[in-house]
Structure formats: structure tokens, C-alpha cells
Design an enzyme around this catalytic site. Structure first.
Site, PDB file in Angstrom:
ATOM      1  CD  GLU A  91       2.020  18.204  28.262  1.00 38.33           C
ATOM      2  OE1 GLU A  91       0.833  17.831  28.397  1.00 38.33           O
ATOM      3  OE2 GLU A  91       2.938  17.844  29.003  1.00 38.33           O
TER       4      GLU A  91
ATOM      5  N   GLY B 295      -4.023  26.467  32.620  1.00 34.92           N
ATOM      6  CA  GLY B 295      -3.536  26.816  31.290  1.00 34.92           C
ATOM      7  C   GLY B 295      -4.406  27.854  30.610  1.00 34.92           C
TER       8      GLY B 295
ATOM      9  CD  GLU C  72      -5.600  15.092  32.990  1.00 39.21           C
ATOM     10  OE1 GLU C  72      -4.558  14.650  32.458  1.00 39.21           O
ATOM     11  OE2 GLU C  72      -5.794  16.308  33.194  1.00 39.21           O
TER      12      GLU C  72
ATOM     13  N   GLY D 224       0.757  21.761  32.883  1.00 37.63           N
ATOM     14  CA  GLY D 224      -0.094  21.630  34.056  1.00 37.63           C
ATOM     15  C   GLY D 224      -1.535  21.402  33.648  1.00 37.63           C
ATOM     16  CB  SER D 225      -4.628  21.668  35.611  1.00 34.99           C
ATOM     17  OG  SER D 225      -4.731  23.036  35.974  1.00 34.99           O
ATOM     18  CB  THR D 226      -7.260  21.958  30.897  1.00 34.80           C
ATOM     19  OG1 THR D 226      -6.602  20.881  30.201  1.00 34.80           O
ATOM     20  CG2 THR D 226      -8.047  22.784  29.898  1.00 34.80           C
TER      21      THR D 226
ATOM     22  CE  LYS E   8       5.395  28.925  41.427  1.00 29.89           C
ATOM     23  NZ  LYS E   8       4.460  27.796  41.723  1.00 29.89           N
TER      24      LYS E   8
ATOM     25  CB  CYS F  30      -0.125  14.837  30.609  1.00 29.51           C
ATOM     26  SG  CYS F  30       1.475  14.733  29.770  1.00 29.51           S
TER      27      CYS F  30
END
Length: 501
Positions: free
Chosen positions: A270, A253, A406, A248-250, A196, A304
Site C-alpha cells: 500500500e 515499495g 505526492e 510506505g513510499s512508492t 517492523k 496516503c
């Protein structure tokens, strides 16, 4: 050619492109492109021009059911029963087919997310290299693993078995290689997959699917659905998915981790980073300037692991600020399709607004912009692109938002330290732990500092990923690792068969 196009070379360059996938109506299931079950559409926007140039189906839960079902049948059929060497042969054929499509892959990638072609031109070779590396690990999977009981009297045969259907969910910043570092080990392990992609970048991965089909990979082993984050949630929670891998983003995640925890489902995450480059007092600043952009502002800062915080010794602070400022200011910003472009646009309108918000917060909190510090104004068809001037902030303190959070855009912060202990403390004073660099002329001293940094990867005088070495984050930067044997092990389950010696 219209007069408007004549005055806009960036638009003219795009009319001359012939890409294999633009406006499409299909997903890839059971070895073929099939119509989506839904009627919704997701546009694909060129961030350099602001123009919609493609679209894909906004997938449905029924699409996910079809894709996962296809993957499940393929897993229960031939694929998982092939030897690792047989699966490795498929990986090698995929690598060859990917390289044949290098130009289409690069240009599609650049139109999707604004990566300069100087960056995206390497995507095919890197992807092929990942497939070829994991193919070399077939012998590891085939090696007999027999472990004697420590006290004697028996032994255990340890089997490595594929987990099953894996959901691979990719980000928009590197939409190809951040899929491939999941796909290659999953396939070698004997898993089947449903991919995806991120909703802004759903087309370049179709070029990889074309390569997989051309390589003769059996139907159902690799499947592709497209849609919003909502569809990713459906995929993560599907009852027949055995493993999830997400980059992707925290914040996203965390939600995926929570869902997988509830389901007791293995997951690799990650996530974000806020990495630091520690400049030791003996660092060679000329050598540092040669690698600065790739190490600290790669892909217009949308990477990242890059070290967007430069920690400079007080004794050389002004010298470091001058070097970083001059290096960043010299990088050309412009059309990503121009081979000379170093800095492109932010990948999406939303990210553009986010980066500008951080730039403004830095200025408001007292940081000094030594170059950049505002939205960029470009011409030639790029007037509506999502460009932010590459920005260097000096006089940054650890409490500022731009130092702690970030940004994921073309912004570098330079902080001052008085001794190495303070530098290490500053580098570790973050919720993240993904990358980092030590710049110094003494290899032993640099390695000693690297050992003290609380992060998953550290480079000495440069940064790069090694396909054979584990890559992963600590703390808010994720769970698990990718690359290396460790990345392959993430797609395996273990069985111990005990027997008398």
C-alpha cells in the site's frame, strides 16, 4: 518548574506525561521483552519540539533471526492448528486490551509523529474495531467449500490454509492502524508475524504488544523488532518469511516488490497517492467545507489516500478557492497535545524539508498561495518544531510538480476544468490510483463520475475507510488489497482436494 519551562507550555505539558515506553533496550520475541543483540540506538524525536524523548535498539540480523525463528516455531506449533473461532476469540480479547490503553496509545503516537491528539485519540477504538471485524470472518474460514466438477464425475474440497510467517512493515504516519490492518487478518488466518515499525515511530506499537501479551496470545505468534530500513530489508529477504505486507513510499515499495519477485514471495504493497476531489458544478460547498480537512488534509496532509488535488469547474473556480482557503486558514496549527489543534508538524525533519521544497517549487512555477506558503513560526516551546503553514495553491496547472507528485504535507492544489470529461481526465492523469472524491448534489451523476475514476477507492461527498470493504491502490499506489474478506485472503494459501462424487 524552570523559568524556561514556564515560558514554554508545550515543554511543560510534556514533562507531565507518564508514558509506558520511552527509552527502551528490548525487542519482543517468543512472548517476552528481550535485550537486542546489538548495541546501536535509534532516537525518537518529538517533531513538535525537536527534542529527543525516547530511543529503541537499532536491531541486527541476529534479532531478525530470533524473531522469525520464534514466529516459525509458533506457526508450526499450536497457533495454526487452532480453529478460526478460537483465534477469533483471541482477537476479541486483544481489542478489549487495546481499548484499555487508549490514552497511552494516543499520547505516544502524538509524541512520535506529531499527529494532533484529536486524530490519535481515535487510534485505539479504530484498532479495536479492526480486530473485532476480522473476528467476524471466522465463519467464512470454517465454512465447507466443496465445488463440483463442471462436467460431473467428481468434486473438489477447497482448503484455506495460512501462509506462514508474515513480515509486517509499517509507516510513520499512522503507526498503529496501518499495522493492525495487516496483523488482524494475519492472526485470524493462522499466520504468525514479525512486526517492523518505521524508525521514527517505534514506541506506540509497543503498547499494542502489551495488549497482545495481556490477551494471552501464545508466545511467538507476534514478534517485534526495531531498527532502520536496513533491518526491514533483512526481514523481507529472510528465508523463513512466507509473506510480506508493507505500507510506505512508492520507491521503497518497488524495492520490496523486486525482492519478493526474486524470491517468488507473496507481497501486499500500500503505497503513495495523489488523489483528486472532483467538484461538480452542483456541489454543495458548505457541506464540502465540513469534510474538507478530513478528506483532503487529514493528519496535517500526511495521509496516503487524501484528495490533495481539488478539481473545480471554471464556472465556480473562484468560489471553490475562497471556500477552501477560508476552511484551511481557520484550522488551528499548534501543539499536537492541545485538543483544539487541527494541524500539527511534519512528522520528521526530512519530511519538513521535503514539504518546504515542494512549496517553494509551486511558488517558482507560478502557483498562487492563497494561504500559507512558508515555514510556520510558533512559540511556547514549539520554536524548533517541524511546522509548515497549511497551504492552499490556486492557479495550479497539471504540469506543475505540486500537481503531479505526492507531497505528504499540509498542501492542497486547486485546478480548473471546463467540463466533466476534462475533470475525469485530470483526475486520471497521474501515476497513482489510491483515493478520490466526487462532490455533487445528484447521487446518480456523482456515482457515474466515480465509476470513471481510475483509482482503488472513491467517496461521494466524503471519504472514509470501511473495515469490510477492500482498500488498495492501482498503478504506483500499490499491489493487493487490505480490509474486507479480500484482505484476509491475502494471508491464505489454497489447496484443492479432488475426489469422486
Amino acid at each position: 518548574m524552570t523559568s524556561a519551562t514556564h515560558d514554554a507550555p508545550a515543554l511543560l505539558a510534556r514533562t507531565e506525561l507518564s508514558l509506558p515506553h520511552t527509552h527502551v533496550d528490548t525487542i519482543f520475541v517468543d512472548g517476552a521483552w528481550q535485550p537486542s543483540r546489538g548495541t546501536g540506538r535509534n532516537p525518537v524525536t518529538d517533531p513538535a519540539t525537536g527534542e529527543v524523548w525516547g530511543s529503541v535498539p537499532d536491531g541486527t540480523p541476529e534479532d531478525v533471526d530470533a524473531a522469525v525463528g520464534s514466529a516459525q516455531r509458533a506457526f508450526q506449533g499450536e497457533w495454526s492448528r487452532l480453529s478460526p473461532s478460537e483465534r477469533a476469540a483471541y482477537l476479541l480479547r486483544i481489542a478489549d486490551e487495546v481499548e484499555k490503553r487508549a490514552e497511552a496509545l494516543s499520547l505516544t503516537n502524538s509524541r512520535e509523529n506529531g499527529s494532533p491528539v484529536a486524530e490519535s485519540a481515535g487510534a485505539a477504538a479504530n484498532a479495536a474495531g479492526i480486530f473485532r471485524y476480522f473476528a467476524t470472518l471466522a465463519d467464512y474460514l470454517e465454512r465447507e467449500d466443496v465445488r463440483p466438477f463442471p462436467r460431473g464425475g467428481g468434486e473438489s474440497v477447497v482448503r484455506r490454509e495460512p501462509l506462514g510467517v508474515c513480515a509486517l512493515i509499517a509507516p510513520w504516519n499512522f503507526p498503529i492502524n496501518l499495522v493492525i490492518i495487516k496483523l488482524a487478518p494475519a492472526l485470524l488466518a493462522g499466520c504468525t508475524v514479525v512486526i517492523k515499525p518505521a524508525s521514527p515511530t517505534p514506541l506506540s506499537i509497543r503498547v499494542i504488544i502489551d495488549a497482545i501479551a495481556a490477551a494471552g496470545v501464545p508466545a511467538g505468534v507476534v514478534n517485534l523488532v526495531t531498527g532502520s530500513g536496513r533491518l526491514g530489508d533483512v526481514l523481507v529477504k529472510h528465508h523463513d518469511v512466507a509473506k510480506v505486507a508493507f505500507t510506505g513510499s512508492t520507491p521503497v515499495g518497488r524495492k520490496i516488490a523486486a525482492a519478493c519477485g526474486e524470491l517468488l514471495r507473496p507481497v501486499t504493497l500500500e503505497l503513495g497517492g495523489k488523489s483528486s476531489a472532483i467538484v461538480l458544478p452542483d456541489a454543495d460547498l458548505d457541506a464540502m467545507s465540513e469534510v474538507l480537512i478530513k478528506s483532503s488534509m487529514r493528519n496535517t496532509g500526511q495521509t496516503c489516500y487524501i484528495s490533495t488535488r481539488i478539481l473545480a469547474p471554471a464556472s465556480r473556480y473562484d468560489e471553490v478557492v475562497d471556500m477552501v482557503t477560508a476552511t484551511i486558514a481557520a484550522g488551528k496549527q499548534g501543539d499536537p497535545l492541545d485538543p483544539d489543534t487541527v494541524f500539527g508538524p511534519c512528522a520528521t525533519a526530512s519530511q519538513y524539508r521535503t514539504v518546504l521544497e515542494y512549496v517553494n517549487s509551486g511558488l517558482a512555477e507560478g502557483a498562487r498561495a492563497t494561504t500559507g506558503g512558508r515555514a510556520a513560526t510558533l512559540s511556547g516551546g514549539l520554536e524548533h518544531g517541524y511546522f509548515v503553514e497549511p497551504t492552499v495553491f490556486a492557479d495550479v496547472t497539471p504540469d506543475m510538480r505540486i500537481s503531479r507528485e505526492e507531497i505528504f504535507g499540509p498542501v492542497i492544489c486547486i485546478l480548473k476544468y471546463n467540463d466533466v470529461d476534462e475533470a475525469v481526465a485530470l483526475a486520471n492523469n497521474t501515476e497513482f490510483g489510491l483515493g478520490g472524491i466526487v462532490f455533487g448534489s445528484d447521487p446518480d451523476a456523482s456515482l457515474s463520475v466515480a465509476d470513471r475514476m481510475d483509482t482503488g477507492s472513491v467517496g461521494l461527498n466524503f471519504f472514509a475507510s470501511n473495515h469490510a470493504a477492500p482498500f488498495g491502490g492501482r498503478h504506483d499506489s500499490g499491489l493487493g488489497t487490505e480490509y474486507g474478506i479480500e484482505g484476509l485472503n491475502a494471508y491464505l494459501s489454497y489447496k484443492s482436494i479432488h475426489r469422486r462424487a
